[in-house]
Write a protein that holds these residues in place. Structure first.
Motif, PDB file in Angstrom:
ATOM      1  N   TYR A 205       0.639  -1.539  -0.237  1.00 21.09           N
ATOM      2  CA  TYR A 205      -0.150  -0.279   0.195  1.00 21.09           C
ATOM      3  C   TYR A 205       0.359   1.378   0.187  1.00 21.09           C
ATOM      4  N   GLU A 206       1.945   0.688  -0.123  1.00 18.72           N
ATOM      5  CA  GLU A 206       3.356   2.168   0.099  1.00 18.72           C
ATOM      6  C   GLU A 206       2.969   2.236  -1.928  1.00 18.72           C
ATOM      7  N   GLY A 207       2.988   1.089  -2.708  1.00 22.91           N
ATOM      8  CA  GLY A 207       3.949   1.413  -3.584  1.00 22.91           C
ATOM      9  C   GLY A 207       4.893   0.199  -4.010  1.00 22.91           C
ATOM     10  N   ARG A 208       5.349  -0.593  -3.046  1.00 19.86           N
ATOM     11  CA  ARG A 208       6.519  -1.553  -3.042  1.00 19.86           C
ATOM     12  C   ARG A 208       5.690  -2.847  -3.379  1.00 19.86           C
ATOM     13  N   ARG A 209       5.939  -3.464  -4.504  1.00 19.19           N
ATOM     14  CA  ARG A 209       5.111  -4.455  -5.094  1.00 19.19           C
ATOM     15  C   ARG A 209       5.606  -5.183  -6.079  1.00 19.19           C
TER      16      ARG A 209
END
Length: 348
Positions: free
Chosen positions: A243-247
């Motif tokens: 949910y912080e963009g680290r996918r």
């Protein structure tokens, strides 16, 4: 209800092969698609001006399409270029042409006022040409109102029930998801977060997860850029930054839904499923098969809905709390339809 001044996907580009005709109906209008020898795609009304023979039953020869009944020929703009054994060609012999654009392996068509067709407004589908993504196209003919398909995509709370055998997951996690609906009059965006979820079977197969995951679903609908619902979804191990963009540690999906009405109660449903999972892993092939099963489940559901609607067309739906994005998407379409009737197609 139809919206004419909008871009719709008519076909996948690969479906319109050189020398091949593709006859389809869009918004109750019969259309023939064909590719000229020069490689350009054309879209004409599927009716010869002479005796109403479908041009899709004819032949493509170089830059023209030839009616199979009496050999009358038309170019990509619908101009009649030849009538056998007749020198004079009346203007009334011409047929209507429709603006078409080939982009990102898709053929887009504009069924409304050709003066308003702006190719620069068509939404991008970059996954179709990005080597980091693997994708597969599908075409379904659904015996249901096209708006029901949009409803289905914009309300993902049906997933644990209709898709319990594929991408479903736990119903309580879906209904308890952190859900936001954003609406600015033109675009509807549905954002859902399902932290600490038990992954469904398809996610385990695709991502190799051994425990719980942080899962996301993002749906965007903006018909002025094309009648498309773009779904971005995926999952990562719990607490690893989804949910912080680290996918990068999980996997991502892009599911692009292209909805084109055929008639009031039948639709062309074209879609692509795209993933960042490595093709060498064998995961994409498995994932694509599972999503085919998923959309097949949707098709069955939509057609069952349409049958009951046909039994009592005037009976209204009863709304529930999860209808927020659906209601806003219907509002966008209603606004576009009303604006067209008023002669103001750019109104929100």
């Amino acid at each position: 209800m139809f919206v004419y001044n909008a871009w719709y996907v008519a076909a996948f580009a690969a479906d319109v092969a050189p020398g091949k005709t593709v006859g389809r109906k869009f918004l109750n209008k019969a259309v023939v698609l064909f590719r000229t020898e020069a490689g350009e795609i054309a879209a004409l009304e599927d009716r010869c001006s002479h005796r109403a023979m479908p041009l899709s039953a004819g032949h493509v020869d170089g830059e023209v399409i030839r009616c199979c009944y009496h050999g009358v020929e038309f170019d990509k703009r619908g101009a009649c270029t030849r009538i056998p054994n007749q020198a004079r060609i009346p203007a009334s012999a011409n047929v209507r042409s429709y603006p078409v654009v080939e982009k990102d392996h898709l053929v887009w068509i504009w069924m409304g006022d050709p003066e308003l067709a702006d190719p620069d407004t068509i939404i991008d589908n970059p996954e179709h040409d990005d080597p980091a993504w693997t994708w597969r196209p599908y075409t379904f003919h659904v015996k249901a109102d096209w708006q029901l398909i949009i409803d289905n995509i914009m309300d993902l709370t049906h997933v644990p029930y209709i898709h319990s055998r594929t991408i479903g997951g736990n119903p309580e996690q879906h209904y308890g998801a952190d859900t936001q609906v954003e609406f600015d009059g033109r675009r509807v965006t549905l954002l859902r977060k399902m932290p600490n979820s038990v992954p469904p079977k398809s996610y385990i197969d695709a991502g190799g997860f051994t425990g719980r995951v942080d899962r996301w679903q993002e749906v965007r609908f903006e018909p002025r850029l094309g009648m498309t619902c773009r779904v971005n979804a995926g999952a990562c191990d719990v607490g690893t930054g989804a949910y912080e963009g680290r996918r990068d540690n999980g996997f991502m999906l892009a599911n692009n839904h292209f909805i084109t009405p055929e008639t009031e109660t039948t639709s062309h449903y074209l879609w692509t499923i795209c993933t960042t999972a490595s093709p060498d892993s064998g995961v994409p092939a498995t994932l694509f098969d599972q999503f085919f099963d998923t959309i097949s489940e949707d098709e069955e559901t939509l057609e069952a809905q349409q049958q009951r609607i046909d039994d009592d067309p005037a009976r209204p739906f009863v709304g529930i709390a999860s209808d927020g994005a659906v209601n806003q998407a219907r509002r966008v379409l209603s606004n576009l339809h009303d604006a067209e009737k008023e002669g103001s197609p750019i109104a929100a």
